[in-house]
Design an enzyme around this catalytic site. Structure first.
Site, PDB file in Angstrom:
ATOM      1  N   ARG A  18      -8.483  68.139  16.283  1.00 27.52           N
ATOM      2  CA  ARG A  18      -9.664  68.177  15.427  1.00 27.52           C
ATOM      3  C   ARG A  18     -10.783  68.890  16.164  1.00 27.52           C
ATOM      4  O   ARG A  18     -10.672  69.175  17.347  1.00 27.52           O
ATOM      5  CB  ARG A  18     -10.079  66.751  15.025  1.00 27.52           C
ATOM      6  CG  ARG A  18     -10.078  65.835  16.231  1.00 27.52           C
ATOM      7  CD  ARG A  18     -11.182  64.880  16.370  1.00 27.52           C
ATOM      8  NE  ARG A  18     -12.479  65.468  16.280  1.00 27.52           N
ATOM      9  CZ  ARG A  18     -13.118  66.031  17.302  1.00 27.52           C
ATOM     10  NH1 ARG A  18     -12.586  66.125  18.502  1.00 27.52           N
ATOM     11  NH2 ARG A  18     -14.335  66.541  17.147  1.00 27.52           N
ATOM     12  N   GLY A  19     -11.890  69.120  15.410  1.00 31.73           N
ATOM     13  CA  GLY A  19     -12.974  69.931  15.957  1.00 31.73           C
ATOM     14  C   GLY A  19     -12.715  71.370  15.523  1.00 31.73           C
ATOM     15  O   GLY A  19     -11.582  71.865  15.655  1.00 31.73           O
ATOM     16  N   ALA A  20     -13.754  72.027  15.004  1.00 34.62           N
ATOM     17  CA  ALA A  20     -13.550  73.320  14.332  1.00 34.62           C
ATOM     18  C   ALA A  20     -12.771  74.344  15.174  1.00 34.62           C
ATOM     19  O   ALA A  20     -11.758  74.878  14.709  1.00 34.62           O
ATOM     20  CB  ALA A  20     -14.903  73.866  13.890  1.00 34.62           C
ATOM     21  N   ARG A  40      -7.328  71.365   5.944  1.00 38.32           N
ATOM     22  CA  ARG A  40      -8.694  70.798   5.904  1.00 38.32           C
ATOM     23  C   ARG A  40      -9.630  71.898   5.382  1.00 38.32           C
ATOM     24  O   ARG A  40      -9.452  73.068   5.735  1.00 38.32           O
ATOM     25  CB  ARG A  40      -9.160  70.313   7.293  1.00 38.32           C
ATOM     26  CG  ARG A  40      -8.396  69.081   7.790  1.00 38.32           C
ATOM     27  CD  ARG A  40      -9.022  68.506   9.045  1.00 38.32           C
ATOM     28  NE  ARG A  40     -10.226  67.731   8.758  1.00 38.32           N
ATOM     29  CZ  ARG A  40     -11.034  67.253   9.714  1.00 38.32           C
ATOM     30  NH1 ARG A  40     -10.787  67.509  10.985  1.00 38.32           N
ATOM     31  NH2 ARG A  40     -12.092  66.535   9.393  1.00 38.32           N
ATOM     32  N   GLN A  86     -15.476  59.538  16.623  1.00 40.95           N
ATOM     33  CA  GLN A  86     -15.256  60.632  17.582  1.00 40.95           C
ATOM     34  C   GLN A  86     -16.258  60.567  18.736  1.00 40.95           C
ATOM     35  O   GLN A  86     -15.981  61.024  19.841  1.00 40.95           O
ATOM     36  CB  GLN A  86     -15.373  62.001  16.887  1.00 40.95           C
ATOM     37  CG  GLN A  86     -14.249  62.309  15.921  1.00 40.95           C
ATOM     38  CD  GLN A  86     -14.583  61.909  14.496  1.00 40.95           C
ATOM     39  OE1 GLN A  86     -15.331  60.951  14.270  1.00 40.95           O
ATOM     40  NE2 GLN A  86     -14.039  62.617  13.526  1.00 40.95           N
ATOM     41  N   ASP A 101     -19.223  73.004  12.068  1.00 41.42           N
ATOM     42  CA  ASP A 101     -17.929  73.346  11.465  1.00 41.42           C
ATOM     43  C   ASP A 101     -17.994  74.622  10.641  1.00 41.42           C
ATOM     44  O   ASP A 101     -16.985  75.287  10.445  1.00 41.42           O
ATOM     45  CB  ASP A 101     -17.433  72.190  10.588  1.00 41.42           C
ATOM     46  CG  ASP A 101     -17.011  71.027  11.471  1.00 41.42           C
ATOM     47  OD1 ASP A 101     -17.892  70.256  11.898  1.00 41.42           O
ATOM     48  OD2 ASP A 101     -15.813  70.913  11.767  1.00 41.42           O
ATOM     49  N   ASN A 139     -21.797  70.042   9.710  1.00 45.42           N
ATOM     50  CA  ASN A 139     -21.221  69.333  10.868  1.00 45.42           C
ATOM     51  C   ASN A 139     -20.891  67.912  10.404  1.00 45.42           C
ATOM     52  O   ASN A 139     -21.125  67.533   9.246  1.00 45.42           O
ATOM     53  CB  ASN A 139     -22.203  69.342  12.048  1.00 45.42           C
ATOM     54  CG  ASN A 139     -21.544  68.871  13.340  1.00 45.42           C
ATOM     55  OD1 ASN A 139     -20.474  69.332  13.706  1.00 45.42           O
ATOM     56  ND2 ASN A 139     -22.163  67.929  14.037  1.00 45.42           N
ATOM     57  N   LYS A 140     -20.347  67.121  11.309  1.00 50.00           N
ATOM     58  CA  LYS A 140     -19.902  65.764  10.997  1.00 50.00           C
ATOM     59  C   LYS A 140     -20.963  64.970  10.233  1.00 50.00           C
ATOM     60  O   LYS A 140     -22.149  65.051  10.533  1.00 50.00           O
ATOM     61  CB  LYS A 140     -19.551  65.058  12.307  1.00 50.00           C
ATOM     62  CG  LYS A 140     -19.071  63.629  12.200  1.00 50.00           C
ATOM     63  CD  LYS A 140     -17.931  63.444  11.231  1.00 50.00           C
ATOM     64  CE  LYS A 140     -16.737  64.315  11.538  1.00 50.00           C
ATOM     65  NZ  LYS A 140     -15.749  64.365  10.427  1.00 50.00           N
TER      66      LYS A 140
HETATM   67  O1  MRU Z   1     -13.654  65.674  11.554  1.00 48.94           O
HETATM   68  P1  MRU Z   1     -13.745  66.343  12.883  1.00 48.94           P
HETATM   69  O2  MRU Z   1     -13.577  65.404  14.025  1.00 48.94           O
HETATM   70  O3  MRU Z   1     -12.843  67.547  12.976  1.00 48.94           O
HETATM   71  O4  MRU Z   1     -15.237  66.880  12.940  1.00 48.94           O
HETATM   72  C1  MRU Z   1     -15.635  67.634  14.057  1.00 48.94           C
HETATM   73  C2  MRU Z   1     -17.065  67.963  14.083  1.00 48.94           C
HETATM   74  O5  MRU Z   1     -17.790  67.736  13.147  1.00 48.94           O
HETATM   75  C3  MRU Z   1     -17.555  68.688  15.300  1.00 48.94           C
HETATM   76  O6  MRU Z   1     -18.859  68.325  15.587  1.00 48.94           O
HETATM   77  C4  MRU Z   1     -17.497  70.201  15.027  1.00 48.94           C
HETATM   78  O7  MRU Z   1     -16.212  70.567  14.613  1.00 48.94           O
HETATM   79  C5  MRU Z   1     -17.865  70.979  16.205  1.00 48.94           C
HETATM   80  S1  MRU Z   1     -16.575  71.011  17.397  1.00 48.94           S
HETATM   81  C6  MRU Z   1     -16.965  72.064  18.638  1.00 48.94           C
END
Ligand code: MRU
Length: 345
Positions: A49-51, A89, A196, A237, A247-248
Site C-alpha cells: 500500500r501507499g501510492a 484500487r 497505518q 495519492d 491523501n488518507k
Molecule cells: O490506503 P493506503 O494505506 O494505501 O493510503 C496511503 C496514503 O494515503 C499515503 O499517505 C499516500 O499514499 C502517500 S504514500 C507515500
C-alpha cells in the site's frame, strides 16, 4: 527497510517478494506473488500500500501477466493484465501511471522478439522502482530544508519506506533532517480505521531512532492548541493540476486545523503522483472500503451488528490550505496551477 518493501526475485520467469504490511508491527513477514491475481489481491487488501509502492506492484504485476505469453498472446495478455490491475484500487494515480509506462514500453519496442519484449518490461518495472528510490531521496533533501533543528512535526497515515520503493515521501523529510544532524520529534496520527500511522509510521520512525509519539486522530486539534506542533507533513495519492491533493481520510481535517492554528501544512510527493489531466481535486475518485473496517477492525467487533457505515478511504485537501508541495524536482510554493505547471511541465 531491513529488506526492500517490494522487489522482483529472479529473471523474467521470477516472482514478486513484498513485505506484508497487514501484519506489521506484530509480525514481520514477506509474501510472494506468482500470478496477477495475487498481486491484485495484495494491492486491494493493502498487503502492499501507499501510492508509489502500489505503482511498483502494478509494474511488477504486469511482468507476471506476460511471463508465460506466446508471441500470439503477448499483446492480449498485456492488455488484459493492465486492465485488470487498474481495477485494484481507484485513488492513487501512481497505479495508472505505472501501468501506462509499462504499456508504452511494450509499444515503443513492439517489433522486438517475444523474449526481448519480456526483458524490456521487466527492465521497465525495475526502472520504475529505482526511479522511485531516487525521487524519495531528493524529496527528503528538499523537505529537510523546511525542518529546523528541534522541530516537532505531525504526520498522518504512512508515507514512509513501506509506502514507496524505499525511504518514503513525508517521512523522507524527517529521515533526511535527522541525517543532517537535526533533532526532530514526530507525532503520528494512528489513522483510523486501518491504523497505518500507529502500525507502520511509528514502526518505521522507531527503527530509525526518531522520537515518535502516537495520538488518536481526534487528538490533533488539542495537540496543536497546546503548541506542540511546528509543522505538518503528509504524503499524497493524487495531486490535481491546481495542487488539490488527495491523501488518507483525515488529512483534509488536519489541514483545516493547521490553518486555524497557524501551522504550515506540507504535502510531499513525487511527480508520479501528479495527475495533470484533472484541473482540480473534485474529479479525483475516492475509494470507498467495506464498513467492517470500521465496525470490526482487526477482527474485534466494536459496533452493533447491522449498523450503517460510510468508509471513504481518502479525502481531498484544497490547494489553498497547503503551504507547499515538496517534490523531487523542488518545492512548489505557493501552491497554484501556474506553479504546479512550471514544476511539472
Ligand atoms: O490506503 P493506503 O494505506 O494505501 O493510503 C496511503 C496514503 O494515503 C499515503 O499517505 C499516500 O499514499 C502517500 S504514500 C507515500
Amino acid at each position: 527497510m531491513p529488506v526492500p518493501t517490494i522487489e522482483w526475485e529472479g529473471g523474467v520467469d521470477g516472482r514478486i517478494r513484498l513485505i506484508d504490511q497487514t501484519l506489521l508491527p506484530v509480525e514481520f513477514k514477506q509474501i510472494y506473488c506468482e500470478d496477477v491475481e495475487s498481486v491484485w489481491q495484495a494491492i486491494r487488501q493493502l498487503n502492499v500500500r501507499g501510492a508509489p509502492a502500489i505503482g511498483c506492484a502494478a509494474a511488477l504485476g504486469t511482468v507476471l501477466g506476460i511471463q508465460h505469453s506466446t508471441a500470439e498472446s503477448f499483446q492480449d495478455d498485456l492488455k488484459k493484465t493492465t486492465d485488470y490491475l487498474a481495477t485494484s484500487r481507484p485513488t492513487a494515480v501512481n497505479l495508472f501511471w505505472a501501468l501506462d509506462r509499462m504499456k508504452r514500453a511494450a509499444e515503443a519496442d513492439a517489433r522486438r522478439s517475444l523474449d526481448e519484449l519480456k526483458e524490456i518490461l521487466l527492465g521497465e518495472a525495475k526502472a520504475i522502482i529505482e526511479e522511485d528510490r531516487a525521487m524519495c531521496r531528493r524529496i527528503g533533501a528538499h523537505g529537510a530544508t523546511l525542518i529546523h533543528d528541534g522541530a516537532t512535526a505531525l504526520t498522518h497515515c504512512n508515507a514512509g519506506g513501506l509506502a514507496t520503493a524505499d525511504y518514503g515521501t513525508a517521512l523522507a523529510c524527517f529521515f533526511a533532517a535527522k541525517e543532517q544532524g537535526k533533532t526532530i520529534s514526530v507525532y503520528a496520527d494512528e489513522t483510523r480505521p486501518l491504523l497505518q500511522g500507529s502500525r507502520l509510521t511509528a514502526w518505521e520512525l522507531m527503527q530509525d531512532g526518531i522520537d515518535v509519539t502516537i495520538i488518536c486522530d481526534s487528538m490533533a486539534a488539542q495537540v496543536m492548541k497546546e503548541g506542540r506542533i511546528d509543522l505538518v507533513v503528509v504524503g499524497a495519492d493524487r495531486i490535481a493540476a491546481n495542487g488539490d491533493a488527495a491523501n488518507k481520510i483525515g488529512t483534509y481535517g488536519l489541514a483545516v486545523l493547521a490553518r486555524h492554528h497557524g501551522i504550515p501544512f506540507y504535502v510531499a510527493a513525487p511527480s508520479s503522483t501528479f495527475d495533470l489531466s484533472l484541473a482540480d481535486g473534485s474529479a479525483i475518485p475516492i475509494e470507498e472500503r467495506p464498513g467492517d473496517e470500521i465496525t470490526c477492525g482487526f477482527g474485534r467487533r466494536t459496533a452493533p451488528l447491522g449498523v450503517n457505515t460510510y468508509n471513504p478511504a481518502f479525502d481531498v485537501t484544497p490547494a489553498e490550505l497547503i503551504a507547499a508541495i515538496i517534490t523531487e524536482r523542488g518545492i512548489i510554493r505557493p501552491v497554484n496551477a501556474a506553479n504546479v505547471a512550471v514544476m511539472m511541465g
